[in-house]
Motif scaffolding. Structure first.
Motif, PDB file in Angstrom:
ATOM      1  N   MET A  67     -28.899   0.177 -87.732  1.00 60.16           N
ATOM      2  CA  MET A  67     -28.936   1.363 -86.883  1.00 60.16           C
ATOM      3  C   MET A  67     -27.561   1.625 -86.275  1.00 60.16           C
ATOM      4  O   MET A  67     -26.812   0.710 -86.000  1.00 60.16           O
ATOM      5  CB  MET A  67     -29.975   1.190 -85.771  1.00 60.16           C
ATOM      6  N   ASP A  68     -27.264   2.902 -86.080  1.00 63.42           N
ATOM      7  CA  ASP A  68     -25.963   3.309 -85.578  1.00 63.42           C
ATOM      8  C   ASP A  68     -25.950   3.334 -84.059  1.00 63.42           C
ATOM      9  O   ASP A  68     -26.744   4.019 -83.419  1.00 63.42           O
ATOM     10  CB  ASP A  68     -25.627   4.703 -86.124  1.00 63.42           C
ATOM     11  N   LEU A  69     -25.018   2.577 -83.471  1.00 58.71           N
ATOM     12  CA  LEU A  69     -24.947   2.451 -82.016  1.00 58.71           C
ATOM     13  C   LEU A  69     -24.667   3.799 -81.346  1.00 58.71           C
ATOM     14  O   LEU A  69     -25.249   4.112 -80.296  1.00 58.71           O
ATOM     15  CB  LEU A  69     -23.861   1.435 -81.644  1.00 58.71           C
ATOM     16  N   GLU A  70     -23.794   4.602 -81.960  1.00 58.29           N
ATOM     17  CA  GLU A  70     -23.453   5.909 -81.384  1.00 58.29           C
ATOM     18  C   GLU A  70     -24.673   6.832 -81.356  1.00 58.29           C
ATOM     19  O   GLU A  70     -24.895   7.548 -80.375  1.00 58.29           O
ATOM     20  CB  GLU A  70     -22.323   6.557 -82.193  1.00 58.29           C
ATOM     21  N   LYS A  71     -25.469   6.794 -82.426  1.00 53.92           N
ATOM     22  CA  LYS A  71     -26.673   7.639 -82.487  1.00 53.92           C
ATOM     23  C   LYS A  71     -27.668   7.215 -81.414  1.00 53.92           C
ATOM     24  O   LYS A  71     -28.285   8.050 -80.746  1.00 53.92           O
ATOM     25  CB  LYS A  71     -27.319   7.534 -83.871  1.00 53.92           C
ATOM     26  N   ILE A  72     -27.834   5.910 -81.249  1.00 57.68           N
ATOM     27  CA  ILE A  72     -28.757   5.413 -80.226  1.00 57.68           C
ATOM     28  C   ILE A  72     -28.293   5.876 -78.845  1.00 57.68           C
ATOM     29  O   ILE A  72     -29.091   6.347 -78.027  1.00 57.68           O
ATOM     30  CB  ILE A  72     -28.850   3.875 -80.271  1.00 57.68           C
ATOM     31  N   ALA A  73     -26.980   5.765 -78.588  1.00 55.78           N
ATOM     32  CA  ALA A  73     -26.435   6.182 -77.294  1.00 55.78           C
ATOM     33  C   ALA A  73     -26.689   7.671 -77.049  1.00 55.78           C
ATOM     34  O   ALA A  73     -27.005   8.083 -75.919  1.00 55.78           O
ATOM     35  CB  ALA A  73     -24.941   5.874 -77.235  1.00 55.78           C
ATOM     36  N   GLU A  74     -26.565   8.488 -78.086  1.00 59.65           N
ATOM     37  CA  GLU A  74     -26.810   9.926 -77.954  1.00 59.65           C
ATOM     38  C   GLU A  74     -28.264  10.202 -77.586  1.00 59.65           C
ATOM     39  O   GLU A  74     -28.550  11.067 -76.744  1.00 59.65           O
ATOM     40  CB  GLU A  74     -26.474  10.638 -79.274  1.00 59.65           C
ATOM     41  N   LYS A  75     -29.181   9.483 -78.206  1.00 58.59           N
ATOM     42  CA  LYS A  75     -30.607   9.672 -77.921  1.00 58.59           C
ATOM     43  C   LYS A  75     -30.949   9.213 -76.499  1.00 58.59           C
ATOM     44  O   LYS A  75     -31.774   9.821 -75.809  1.00 58.59           O
ATOM     45  CB  LYS A  75     -31.454   8.912 -78.944  1.00 58.59           C
ATOM     46  N   ILE A  76     -30.312   8.140 -76.057  1.00 58.78           N
ATOM     47  CA  ILE A  76     -30.531   7.674 -74.683  1.00 58.78           C
ATOM     48  C   ILE A  76     -29.991   8.704 -73.698  1.00 58.78           C
ATOM     49  O   ILE A  76     -30.630   9.002 -72.676  1.00 58.78           O
ATOM     50  CB  ILE A  76     -29.875   6.299 -74.475  1.00 58.78           C
ATOM     51  N   LYS A  77     -28.834   9.274 -74.002  1.00 61.15           N
ATOM     52  CA  LYS A  77     -28.252  10.325 -73.157  1.00 61.15           C
ATOM     53  C   LYS A  77     -29.201  11.512 -73.067  1.00 61.15           C
ATOM     54  O   LYS A  77     -29.402  12.091 -71.980  1.00 61.15           O
ATOM     55  CB  LYS A  77     -26.901  10.758 -73.721  1.00 61.15           C
ATOM     56  N   GLU A  78     -29.808  11.873 -74.193  1.00 63.46           N
ATOM     57  CA  GLU A  78     -30.759  12.986 -74.226  1.00 63.46           C
ATOM     58  C   GLU A  78     -31.986  12.675 -73.359  1.00 63.46           C
ATOM     59  O   GLU A  78     -32.455  13.530 -72.599  1.00 63.46           O
ATOM     60  CB  GLU A  78     -31.192  13.242 -75.671  1.00 63.46           C
ATOM     61  N   ALA A  79     -32.494  11.453 -73.459  1.00 66.41           N
ATOM     62  CA  ALA A  79     -33.666  11.058 -72.667  1.00 66.41           C
ATOM     63  C   ALA A  79     -33.353  11.118 -71.176  1.00 66.41           C
ATOM     64  O   ALA A  79     -34.171  11.569 -70.372  1.00 66.41           O
ATOM     65  CB  ALA A  79     -34.116   9.660 -73.067  1.00 66.41           C
ATOM     66  N   LYS A  80     -32.163  10.677 -70.800  1.00 60.91           N
ATOM     67  CA  LYS A  80     -31.764  10.709 -69.395  1.00 60.91           C
ATOM     68  C   LYS A  80     -31.617  12.152 -68.910  1.00 60.91           C
ATOM     69  O   LYS A  80     -31.991  12.487 -67.779  1.00 60.91           O
ATOM     70  CB  LYS A  80     -30.452   9.939 -69.192  1.00 60.91           C
ATOM     71  N   ALA A  81     -31.087  13.016 -69.772  1.00 59.49           N
ATOM     72  CA  ALA A  81     -30.884  14.414 -69.394  1.00 59.49           C
ATOM     73  C   ALA A  81     -32.207  15.147 -69.212  1.00 59.49           C
ATOM     74  O   ALA A  81     -32.330  16.042 -68.364  1.00 59.49           O
ATOM     75  CB  ALA A  81     -30.041  15.114 -70.456  1.00 59.49           C
ATOM     76  N   LYS A  82     -33.213  14.768 -69.995  1.00 59.17           N
ATOM     77  CA  LYS A  82     -34.519  15.436 -69.929  1.00 59.17           C
ATOM     78  C   LYS A  82     -35.372  14.949 -68.748  1.00 59.17           C
ATOM     79  O   LYS A  82     -36.373  15.577 -68.408  1.00 59.17           O
ATOM     80  CB  LYS A  82     -35.285  15.207 -71.234  1.00 59.17           C
ATOM     81  N   ALA A  83     -34.986  13.844 -68.166  1.00 64.83           N
ATOM     82  CA  ALA A  83     -35.776  13.272 -67.072  1.00 64.83           C
ATOM     83  C   ALA A  83     -35.453  13.966 -65.753  1.00 64.83           C
ATOM     84  O   ALA A  83     -34.292  14.203 -65.433  1.00 64.83           O
ATOM     85  CB  ALA A  83     -35.496  11.779 -66.961  1.00 64.83           C
ATOM     86  N   LYS A  84     -36.476  14.301 -64.993  1.00 62.62           N
ATOM     87  CA  LYS A  84     -36.273  14.871 -63.664  1.00 62.62           C
ATOM     88  C   LYS A  84     -35.736  13.795 -62.728  1.00 62.62           C
ATOM     89  O   LYS A  84     -36.082  12.629 -62.842  1.00 62.62           O
ATOM     90  CB  LYS A  84     -37.593  15.410 -63.120  1.00 62.62           C
ATOM     91  N   LYS A  85     -34.899  14.215 -61.792  1.00 64.30           N
ATOM     92  CA  LYS A  85     -34.371  13.283 -60.808  1.00 64.30           C
ATOM     93  C   LYS A  85     -35.487  12.842 -59.858  1.00 64.30           C
ATOM     94  O   LYS A  85     -36.286  13.653 -59.417  1.00 64.30           O
ATOM     95  CB  LYS A  85     -33.226  13.916 -60.018  1.00 64.30           C
ATOM     96  N   ARG A  86     -35.544  11.560 -59.610  1.00 64.90           N
ATOM     97  CA  ARG A  86     -36.537  11.005 -58.688  1.00 64.90           C
ATOM     98  C   ARG A  86     -35.822  10.363 -57.510  1.00 64.90           C
ATOM     99  O   ARG A  86     -34.606  10.192 -57.534  1.00 64.90           O
ATOM    100  CB  ARG A  86     -37.393   9.958 -59.417  1.00 64.90           C
ATOM    101  N   ASN A  87     -36.605  10.003 -56.490  1.00 63.92           N
ATOM    102  CA  ASN A  87     -35.983   9.388 -55.311  1.00 63.92           C
ATOM    103  C   ASN A  87     -35.873   7.875 -55.456  1.00 63.92           C
ATOM    104  O   ASN A  87     -35.859   7.146 -54.477  1.00 63.92           O
ATOM    105  CB  ASN A  87     -36.756   9.757 -54.039  1.00 63.92           C
ATOM    106  N   PHE A  88     -35.823   7.419 -56.699  1.00 60.58           N
ATOM    107  CA  PHE A  88     -35.579   6.006 -56.999  1.00 60.58           C
ATOM    108  C   PHE A  88     -34.855   5.931 -58.337  1.00 60.58           C
ATOM    109  O   PHE A  88     -34.853   6.898 -59.104  1.00 60.58           O
ATOM    110  CB  PHE A  88     -36.891   5.209 -57.053  1.00 60.58           C
TER     111      PHE A  88
END
Length: 209
Positions: A1-22
């Motif tokens: 698996m490609d490390l850069e691709k995984i990092a991009e998908k993690i970045k996408e998941a973080k961007a789609k998540a609403k900010k929480r108070n924790f």
């Protein structure tokens, strides 16, 4: 698996998540096919995350004497023989402690009494203590366990594993996920991994593969 691709998908998941108070954890869900997670493909692994967990976690220590005193330098969850006997009579409290501590260590000669008194609570949770000698280097052991995750399969062909927190760098999280996948591959071949998703605690899942 490609490390850069995984990092991009993690970045996408973080961007789609609403900010929480924790600070949310980042989790990986790994789904398998043609496996029997209770027998031949059963997983019970401990994986040291190379970039750490990104947050502090509880480590419990059962010990007597000098080891007990030393353990209090590294964790607030320290119990002696009298505590073990007391907790045996108060399973509700022991369950709370088991939920707060991700791992337990125990002075080796206390293991029989722990098994008799607390095994009914710790055993089903997969949290029976790791036995260590009284002279063990608790500083190193506790530090290592705080950056270790456990991969433990149940009946369903899926495991969910924390790989860090949302405030960690995506590449660091990707390295942690690769460490998890590499550990699983030693037990279950890659061709039996059907899909991998990443998500924050309360965010939507993003497919990695």
């Amino acid at each position: 698996m490609d490390l850069e691709k995984i990092a991009e998908k993690i970045k996408e998941a973080k961007a789609k998540a609403k900010k929480r108070n924790f600070t949310q954890s980042v989790e990986a869900s790994i789904n398998f096919r043609n496996v029997n997670m209770q027998t031949t493909d059963k997983l019970d692994l401990q994986v040291l995350l190379p970039k750490g967990r990104g947050k502090d976690i509880g480590i419990g220590v059962f010990a007597e004497g000098e080891m007990n005193l030393n353990a209090k330098k590294f964790t607030k969850y320290v119990f002696n023989r009298a505590d073990i006997e007391r907790l045996a009579k108060n399973r509700r409290e022991m369950r709370k402690i088991a939920n707060k501590c991700y791992f337990f260590l125990a002075q080796a000669d206390l293991m029989p009494i722990i098994g008799r008194n607390l095994g009914v609570v710790l055993g089903p949770r997969g949290k029976m203590p790791i036995p260590v000698p009284p002279t063990a280097d608790l500083s190193q052991l506790v530090s290592r366990l705080k950056n270790t995750v456990r991969i433990r399969s149940k009946k369903n062909p899926t495991v969910n594993v924390p790989i860090g927190t949302e405030n960690m760098d995506e590449k660091d999280l990707a390295e942690n996920l690769m460490a998890v996948i590499d550990a699983i591959e030693k037990k279950i071949p890659m061709e039996k991994i059907e899909s991998i998703y990443v998500k924050t605690t309360m965010g939507p899942a993003v497919k990695v593969m």
